[in-house]
Design an enzyme around this catalytic site. Structure first.
Site, PDB file in Angstrom:
ATOM      1  N   GLY A 119       0.812  -1.209   0.000  1.00  0.00           N
ATOM      2  CA  GLY A 119       0.000   0.000   0.000  1.00  0.00           C
ATOM      3  C   GLY A 119       0.848   1.262   0.000  1.00  0.00           C
ATOM      4  O   GLY A 119       0.585   2.212  -0.748  1.00  0.00           O
ATOM      5  N   ASP A 143       4.153  -9.594   6.645  1.00  0.00           N
ATOM      6  CA  ASP A 143       3.475 -10.597   5.814  1.00  0.00           C
ATOM      7  C   ASP A 143       4.378 -11.185   4.736  1.00  0.00           C
ATOM      8  O   ASP A 143       4.043 -12.223   4.155  1.00  0.00           O
ATOM      9  CB  ASP A 143       2.243  -9.984   5.145  1.00  0.00           C
ATOM     10  N   ARG A 187      -2.630 -11.574   5.873  1.00  0.00           N
ATOM     11  CA  ARG A 187      -3.593 -11.155   4.849  1.00  0.00           C
ATOM     12  C   ARG A 187      -3.825 -12.286   3.844  1.00  0.00           C
ATOM     13  O   ARG A 187      -4.223 -13.374   4.239  1.00  0.00           O
ATOM     14  CB  ARG A 187      -3.134  -9.862   4.177  1.00  0.00           C
ATOM     15  N   ARG A 282      -9.976 -25.148  21.060  1.00  0.00           N
ATOM     16  CA  ARG A 282      -9.887 -23.759  21.499  1.00  0.00           C
ATOM     17  C   ARG A 282      -9.194 -22.939  20.412  1.00  0.00           C
ATOM     18  O   ARG A 282      -8.352 -23.456  19.674  1.00  0.00           O
ATOM     19  CB  ARG A 282      -9.094 -23.640  22.801  1.00  0.00           C
ATOM     20  N   HIS A 288      -1.660  -8.631  17.017  1.00  0.00           N
ATOM     21  CA  HIS A 288      -0.583  -7.650  16.944  1.00  0.00           C
ATOM     22  C   HIS A 288       0.633  -8.019  17.770  1.00  0.00           C
ATOM     23  O   HIS A 288       1.650  -7.304  17.718  1.00  0.00           O
ATOM     24  CB  HIS A 288      -1.116  -6.270  17.350  1.00  0.00           C
ATOM     25  N   LEU A 289       0.573  -9.110  18.520  1.00  0.00           N
ATOM     26  CA  LEU A 289       1.794  -9.615  19.152  1.00  0.00           C
ATOM     27  C   LEU A 289       2.876  -9.876  18.107  1.00  0.00           C
ATOM     28  O   LEU A 289       4.069  -9.733  18.374  1.00  0.00           O
ATOM     29  CB  LEU A 289       1.504 -10.922  19.896  1.00  0.00           C
ATOM     30  N   GLN A 290       2.446 -10.253  16.911  1.00  0.00           N
ATOM     31  CA  GLN A 290       3.404 -10.562  15.849  1.00  0.00           C
ATOM     32  C   GLN A 290       4.101  -9.316  15.317  1.00  0.00           C
ATOM     33  O   GLN A 290       5.150  -9.409  14.666  1.00  0.00           O
ATOM     34  CB  GLN A 290       2.684 -11.273  14.698  1.00  0.00           C
ATOM     35  N   ARG A 291       3.535  -8.148  15.571  1.00  0.00           N
ATOM     36  CA  ARG A 291       4.135  -6.893  15.100  1.00  0.00           C
ATOM     37  C   ARG A 291       5.063  -6.278  16.142  1.00  0.00           C
ATOM     38  O   ARG A 291       5.915  -5.453  15.809  1.00  0.00           O
ATOM     39  CB  ARG A 291       3.044  -5.864  14.788  1.00  0.00           C
TER      40      ARG A 291
END
Length: 381
Positions: A119, A143, A187, A282, A288-291
């Site tokens: 983007g 990503d 994504r 479960r 957003h932990l991954q960021r």
């Protein structure tokens, strides 16, 4: 001669942004240039805030290379071609690209180093067509889905974070004899799910590139329980979808974005698995932990390579483009070669074939094929 450049960060944050900012700033300062940071994407140029654009001297970037986040801030709602402008009490998407270019030139900036994903690269490309002097893009996204480059900074850290989470989930899944369905970002590309799933010992990996069948996912889980391995780890990319179905969205389009927000596939899938197999399931959404957090060493090094290369291209050429990594080497690609598409997982890559060889299910093969693979490549997980 280049005298003054600017840096901005756009889109979602990624580990390594500060390392790039530091590398760009120091490389430029060592060349005798002035360096400025633009806050929150392009907002610092638009808003009447004297601190919206500020100098990046040595003190400003000291000690930031190992930090997560970005000292410039970022936004995924700052598209200057659909910028939210307050009109009669309502924010209306407005094209303010001309104002961006005007203010960029007024400040005497001769080049922009734009840190971002597809983007951000697309916006930078369009601004160039509107008169922005020069842009050197630096590929950023956890990503790993940006065209033209083999890898983006932030991806390795996201995979490491996800793998650590899967390691922790194994023990609780085994203790309670549960199926843990873990939703990861990505994504419409399955790179995080694929790489972390293999590294983290997942039994099932579901990615957008391979539409899955629920019955084959359930067959894989039931087969594990029959072998008294009565727990399972399912890693599902947020953009994964059933064969003939659609991806799962938690939020539709808003007034300022062209894309909807993916999410919710893990919760739905866990419910379906429990209903179909009777196994307790479960869902976990890493989100957003991954960021967040500090970048791993690979991303710190890659970020500095990309940042310093951006300055070299500014200094040594008159071209615009994005610094890409191909076969381990850096090169400058024209913007039209890196925008307008997604770099997806190759269906015949050795990484994907490795996963199949060790018996990981992608929800697309009959159970007989799986059993043959497991018999040939038995693992002692």
């Amino acid at each position: 001669m280049i005298r003054r450049i600017a840096i901005n960060t756009g889109g979602g944050d990624a580990p390594g942004l500060n390392a790039v900012i530091r590398a760009v700033a120091l490389s430029a300062l060592n060349r005798g240039w002035e360096v400025f940071g633009i806050r929150q994407g392009y907002e610092g140029l638009l808003e009447d805030d004297p601190g919206g654009v500020f100098p990046l001297d040595r003190d400003a970037v000291r000690g930031i290379g190992h930090l997560g986040g970005t000292i410039l801030g970022t936004t995924n709602k700052g598209d200057p071609f659909h910028y939210p402008v307050l009109q009669n009490g309502t924010r209306v998407p407005t094209d303010v690209s001309g104002k961006i270019v005007e203010r960029f030139k007024e400040r005497g900036f001769e080049a922009l180093v734009a840190l971002g994903g597809d983007g951000s690269m697309n916006i930078a490309h369009r601004l160039m067509k509107c008169g922005l002097p020069r842009v050197i893009g630096v590929p950023k996204t956890i990503d790993n889905d940006l065209k033209g480059t083999n890898v983006t900074f932030g991806f390795a850290t996201a995979v490491e974070t996800t793998t650590e989470a899967l390691d922790r989930l194994h023990s609780t899944a085994q203790a309670h004899r549960r199926v843990m369905v873990v939703e990861v970002m990505g994504r419409h590309a399955g790179w995080i799910a694929l790489c972390s799933g293999i590294a983290g010992g997942a039994d099932v990996i579901l990615i957008p590139e391979i539409p899955y069948r629920l019955d084959r996912v359930c067959e894989k889980i039931e087969e594990r329980y029959k072998r008294r391995r009565d727990f399972a780890i399912v890693v599902v990319s947020e953009g994964a979808k059933e064969l003939g179905g659609e991806a799962t969205y938690k939020m539709g389009k808003d007034a300022f974005k062209e894309h909807a927000v993916l999410g919710g596939v893990a919760e739905r899938l866990a419910r379906q698995i429990e209903e179909a197999t009777g196994c307790e399931a479960r869902s976990v959404v890493l989100g957003h932990l991954q960021r967040g957090g500090s970048p791993v060493s690979f991303d710190r090094l890659l970020a500095q390579r990309l940042g310093s290369a951006a300055d070299r291209y500014v200094a040594e050429t008159e071209l615009s483009g994005m610094v890409a990594v191909q076969a381990g080497e850096l090169m400058l690609l024209p913007m039209d070669q890196v925008t307008g598409g997604t770099r997806s997982v190759e269906l015949h890559s050795d990484t994907l074939e490795t996963a199949r060889d060790v018996g990981i299910c992608f929800g697309d093969e009959p159970i007989g094929t799986f059993l043959a693979r497991i018999a040939a490549h038995a693992s002692d997980d």
